[in-house]
Structure formats: C-alpha cells, structure tokens
Design a protein around this motif. Sequence first.
Motif, PDB file in Angstrom:
ATOM      1  N   ILE A   8     -45.810  16.537 -13.939  1.00 53.05           N
ATOM      2  CA  ILE A   8     -44.993  16.622 -15.168  1.00 53.05           C
ATOM      3  C   ILE A   8     -44.068  15.417 -15.243  1.00 53.05           C
ATOM      4  O   ILE A   8     -43.910  14.808 -16.306  1.00 53.05           O
ATOM      5  CB  ILE A   8     -44.202  17.948 -15.223  1.00 53.05           C
ATOM      6  N   ILE A   9     -43.434  15.057 -14.140  1.00 52.29           N
ATOM      7  CA  ILE A   9     -42.543  13.890 -14.120  1.00 52.29           C
ATOM      8  C   ILE A   9     -43.349  12.622 -14.417  1.00 52.29           C
ATOM      9  O   ILE A   9     -42.919  11.756 -15.174  1.00 52.29           O
ATOM     10  CB  ILE A   9     -41.807  13.790 -12.766  1.00 52.29           C
ATOM     11  N   ASP A  10     -44.540  12.520 -13.811  1.00 51.34           N
ATOM     12  CA  ASP A  10     -45.390  11.365 -14.093  1.00 51.34           C
ATOM     13  C   ASP A  10     -45.758  11.308 -15.580  1.00 51.34           C
ATOM     14  O   ASP A  10     -45.782  10.243 -16.193  1.00 51.34           O
ATOM     15  CB  ASP A  10     -46.656  11.405 -13.238  1.00 51.34           C
ATOM     16  N   GLN A  11     -46.021  12.463 -16.172  1.00 53.19           N
ATOM     17  CA  GLN A  11     -46.384  12.509 -17.600  1.00 53.19           C
ATOM     18  C   GLN A  11     -45.197  12.094 -18.471  1.00 53.19           C
ATOM     19  O   GLN A  11     -45.352  11.353 -19.450  1.00 53.19           O
ATOM     20  CB  GLN A  11     -46.874  13.902 -17.978  1.00 53.19           C
ATOM     21  N   ALA A  14     -44.797   8.351 -18.202  1.00 51.63           N
ATOM     22  CA  ALA A  14     -45.849   7.680 -18.962  1.00 51.63           C
ATOM     23  C   ALA A  14     -45.532   7.712 -20.455  1.00 51.63           C
ATOM     24  O   ALA A  14     -45.731   6.729 -21.180  1.00 51.63           O
ATOM     25  CB  ALA A  14     -47.205   8.326 -18.667  1.00 51.63           C
ATOM     26  N   MET A  15     -45.019   8.854 -20.960  1.00 51.62           N
ATOM     27  CA  MET A  15     -44.649   8.961 -22.385  1.00 51.62           C
ATOM     28  C   MET A  15     -43.485   8.022 -22.702  1.00 51.62           C
ATOM     29  O   MET A  15     -43.458   7.402 -23.763  1.00 51.62           O
ATOM     30  CB  MET A  15     -44.288  10.408 -22.727  1.00 51.62           C
ATOM     31  N   LYS A  16     -42.525   7.890 -21.792  1.00 51.92           N
ATOM     32  CA  LYS A  16     -41.413   6.960 -22.003  1.00 51.92           C
ATOM     33  C   LYS A  16     -41.936   5.526 -22.133  1.00 51.92           C
ATOM     34  O   LYS A  16     -41.481   4.761 -22.981  1.00 51.92           O
ATOM     35  CB  LYS A  16     -40.418   7.041 -20.840  1.00 51.92           C
ATOM     36  N   VAL A  21     -43.292   0.812 -25.606  1.00 54.93           N
ATOM     37  CA  VAL A  21     -44.279  -0.129 -26.138  1.00 54.93           C
ATOM     38  C   VAL A  21     -44.356  -0.002 -27.658  1.00 54.93           C
ATOM     39  O   VAL A  21     -44.381  -0.998 -28.390  1.00 54.93           O
ATOM     40  CB  VAL A  21     -45.663   0.097 -25.475  1.00 54.93           C
ATOM     41  N   LEU A  22     -44.408   1.235 -28.169  1.00 53.17           N
ATOM     42  CA  LEU A  22     -44.448   1.446 -29.624  1.00 53.17           C
ATOM     43  C   LEU A  22     -43.189   0.928 -30.297  1.00 53.17           C
ATOM     44  O   LEU A  22     -43.246   0.323 -31.366  1.00 53.17           O
ATOM     45  CB  LEU A  22     -44.639   2.929 -29.942  1.00 53.17           C
TER      46      LEU A  22
END
Length: 187
Positions: A8-11, A14-16, A21-22
């Motif tokens: 969950i922390i990795d996810q 990754a979303m951050k 980037v966006l």
Amino acid sequence: MPQLPEDIIDQINAMKRRLHVLSRAVHNRPALNRISGGAVEIVNGGSLAVRASDGQPVFQVSDAGLARPWLALLAPQDVRTTAWPQTTSAVWTTISQSVNPIWQPKMRLQLTTRASSGATGQIRVLIDGTQWGPAIAAGQTFDHTGTVATSLPAAFGTTMKVEVQGQVTSATGTVYAQTLAVYGTQN
C-alpha cells in the motif's frame, strides 16, 4: 500507529510520482495555437481575436461579424464637368483608368456622365480589356455591380486594369465621365 502493508505504501508513493509527473506536464505543455483538423466554433456571443505582440488586434471576429482590413476610399472628385475625363472622339477612347488589387469577387462602380450641349455619346467600362457591365448613353448614371474574379482564391491579390471609355455618337461634341464610387464586394 498500526503498520500498513508495504505494498500500500509503495502504491501511494507510485501515485505521488505519477501526480508529480502530470503536474509538470501541465505546466510545460506547448501552446495550443494550431488546429490541424476539424473546425472552430464559437457560440453564445464569444469572439476570436488574433493579436500582435503589442496586444493590438490584427484580426477579429465577434458578434458584429468579420472585421475588415483597412481599404482605401475614393478621393473627393471635381464637380466641374469640364475638369472630368472626356473625349471628342467618334471611336471608343479610354478617358480614365486605374489598376486595382482584387480583394473581393465582385466590384461596384458608379459613374456620373454628361454630354456637351447638343452632343450624344456613350460610356462603357472595361476590365482587363473586356467590357464589364452595359454601355450607357452619356447623361445617364453608370451603376453596376458584377464579378471581377470567377475564382477568388486564384485571383486574390492580383491586379485588374479598369478603364472608362467614351465615344461621341453625334457629329461633334464632348462626352464626360466621373467616378463616384468604386469598391469590392462579396455580393
């Protein structure tokens, strides 16, 4: 504090990264200043303007319609008939001419004409050597709107030679013609 599973922390991390980037892409995207297909539609009283680097409008379209470029106007003309372009010739003779750019597919031309006392004659207009509109009796007003370019995209910006010709049809005398109005038109 309870421990979260590592995936969950990795996810979340990754979303951050993706959000970062966006966010950069939004701020670094090129200007949307070109339409490569489709159409532009402006509704509900909108407008479209093209501005020069100083912010002044170069071209604009709004509720009032298409803005037109600056066009020259005819200078005031001499009202003394004897000062008008004239001829005493019994054959068609060019008494005035101009060379004009073609900006619209049609042109309107108004001439006022006269004949000296007791004389008769005719006036006609040529565009690039071809009669344009009717020949009229001297003393009448020539007022004609007609096509000057059958294919405006092909003719746009080229020049046309406009000639006013007159001829005396009586034994002697003079015919005169003076331009009152000339302008290009769409209709």
